[in-house]
Design an enzyme around this catalytic site. Structure first.
Site, PDB file in Angstrom:
ATOM      1  N   LYS A   1       9.612  21.472  -7.460  1.00 46.87           N
ATOM      2  CA  LYS A   1       9.256  22.492  -6.469  1.00 46.87           C
ATOM      3  C   LYS A   1      10.389  22.707  -5.477  1.00 46.87           C
ATOM      4  O   LYS A   1      10.729  23.846  -5.146  1.00 46.87           O
ATOM      5  CB  LYS A   1       7.980  22.080  -5.724  1.00 46.87           C
ATOM      6  CG  LYS A   1       6.706  22.176  -6.535  1.00 46.87           C
ATOM      7  CD  LYS A   1       5.529  21.589  -5.779  1.00 46.87           C
ATOM      8  CE  LYS A   1       4.253  21.648  -6.600  1.00 46.87           C
ATOM      9  NZ  LYS A   1       3.114  20.982  -5.954  1.00 46.87           N
TER      10      LYS A   1
ATOM     11  N   ASP B   1      -1.366  26.810  -1.708  1.00 49.96           N
ATOM     12  CA  ASP B   1      -2.089  26.269  -2.859  1.00 49.96           C
ATOM     13  C   ASP B   1      -3.370  27.058  -3.130  1.00 49.96           C
ATOM     14  O   ASP B   1      -3.950  26.947  -4.203  1.00 49.96           O
ATOM     15  CB  ASP B   1      -2.440  24.795  -2.629  1.00 49.96           C
ATOM     16  CG  ASP B   1      -1.769  23.865  -3.631  1.00 49.96           C
ATOM     17  OD1 ASP B   1      -1.230  24.365  -4.639  1.00 49.96           O
ATOM     18  OD2 ASP B   1      -1.793  22.645  -3.411  1.00 49.96           O
TER      19      ASP B   1
ATOM     20  N   GLN C   1       0.585  17.587  -1.757  1.00 54.49           N
ATOM     21  CA  GLN C   1       0.489  17.252  -3.179  1.00 54.49           C
ATOM     22  C   GLN C   1      -0.744  16.394  -3.447  1.00 54.49           C
ATOM     23  O   GLN C   1      -0.976  15.382  -2.785  1.00 54.49           O
ATOM     24  CB  GLN C   1       1.758  16.493  -3.615  1.00 54.49           C
ATOM     25  CG  GLN C   1       1.803  16.150  -5.090  1.00 54.49           C
ATOM     26  CD  GLN C   1       1.902  17.373  -5.969  1.00 54.49           C
ATOM     27  OE1 GLN C   1       2.576  18.333  -5.638  1.00 54.49           O
ATOM     28  NE2 GLN C   1       1.220  17.339  -7.101  1.00 54.49           N
TER      29      GLN C   1
END
Length: 292
Positions: free
Chosen positions: A54, A121, A98
């Site tokens: 990422k 997200d 995460q």
């Protein structure tokens, strides 16, 4: 008959190139750069690799990358305090914590602490709710990527029957909502569905997101159907192999002989997830900075 292979790597690369061009144009005109903050708790090897990827792709498209690593035993209050600081940081347009988090941390509490405007997200209840009622929002990356892959095959979903195998909040439910918004007739199937093979066999579009290796067999697939395989599962290591083989939730070797188009594993949905994260970060940036 052999299905068209939907190349997630190529489609993701095209999306990243489009994002990079837009970011460069904005930077040239305004001097501003989108910023993405990623928070990693602990040192799970798979998460380490994912977070590193990422960060590299964020920088590659011209965005600023902010990485925060916390020990596995970090108190929940300390993680929430970091999220609050990132919410208040004007240089940060997107925040991603995460998952999974250690067991002592309440994942829902952490997700709800993220500013919905920076929730790239797409997991915050506000964004999930906006998706449900059809309002513009930040959409979870894997469902969004799955939709873009489907749109590479189908220009119009009207009149098509879609079956989503899996009902998770992360993939199954949001991808079903996206398909509904694009006028598909959608069925969500799951572990309690009676005669799952017959339900899948009736579908023009199959999205498999249940987390069970090769659950969906080739004989379940309608001839010419489009199959999006979200699953990624590592099989037990075979003698002489360095590690277990990666497979999806669909028995690819069987389904490719029947389907009209299908995503491989790896190289299908996976590359789209990070590309859509970058797309969401750009969307959040434009909304915050320009009111778009």
């Amino acid at each position: 008959m052999s299905a068209k292979i939907i190349d997630g790597k190529a489609i993701a690369e095209n999306l990243r190139n489009t994002i990079a061009a837009e970011v460069a144009d904005i930077a040239a005109r305004t001097g501003a750069q989108p910023g993405l903050a990623v928070v990693l708790v602990g040192n799970d090897p798979a998460s380490e690799v994912y977070v590193g990827s990422k960060a590299r792709q964020t920088v590659a498209v011209g965005m600023r990358s902010f990485e925060h690593r916390l020990p596995a035993d970090v108190p929940e209050a300390e993680l929430l305090a970091l999220v609050a600081r990132l919410n208040a940081d004007d240089a940060v347009d997107g925040i991603l914590v995460q998952l999974p988090l250690p067991a002592h941390i309440n994942t829902d509490r952490v997700i709800e602490a993220i500013d919905p405007a920076k929730d790239v997200d797409g997991f915050h209840p506000v964004n999930a709710g906006r998706l449900l009622i059809g309002l513009p929002t930040l959409v979870a990356c894997t469902p969004l990527g799955s939709l873009l892959l489907l749109q590479s095959v189908h220009q119009d979903f009207s009149g098509l029957s879609a079956v989503v195998v899996g009902r998770s909040n992360i993939v199954g439910k949001p991808v079903a909502q996206l398909l509904l918004q694009h006028n598909a007739t959608v069925t969500i199937a799951h572990s309690r569905t009676r005669d799952l093979p017959a339900v899948v066999r009736a579908a023009d579009i199959v999205v498999a997101a249940v987390g069970r290796p090769e659950l969906v067999r080739g004989e379940w697939i309608k001839s010419g159907a489009t199959v999006i395989d979200v699953g990624i599962n590592r099989l037990p290591q075979e003698p002489g192999a360095a590690k277990g083989r990666l497979v999806g939730d669909v028995a690819f070797d069987e389904a490719v002989k029947v389907a009209g188009a299908i995503t491989p594993v790896p190289g299908g949905v996976g590359p789209m997830t990070i590309a859509c994260l970058l797309r969401n970060t750009l969307q959040a940036f434009r909304a915050r900075r320009f009111g778009e």
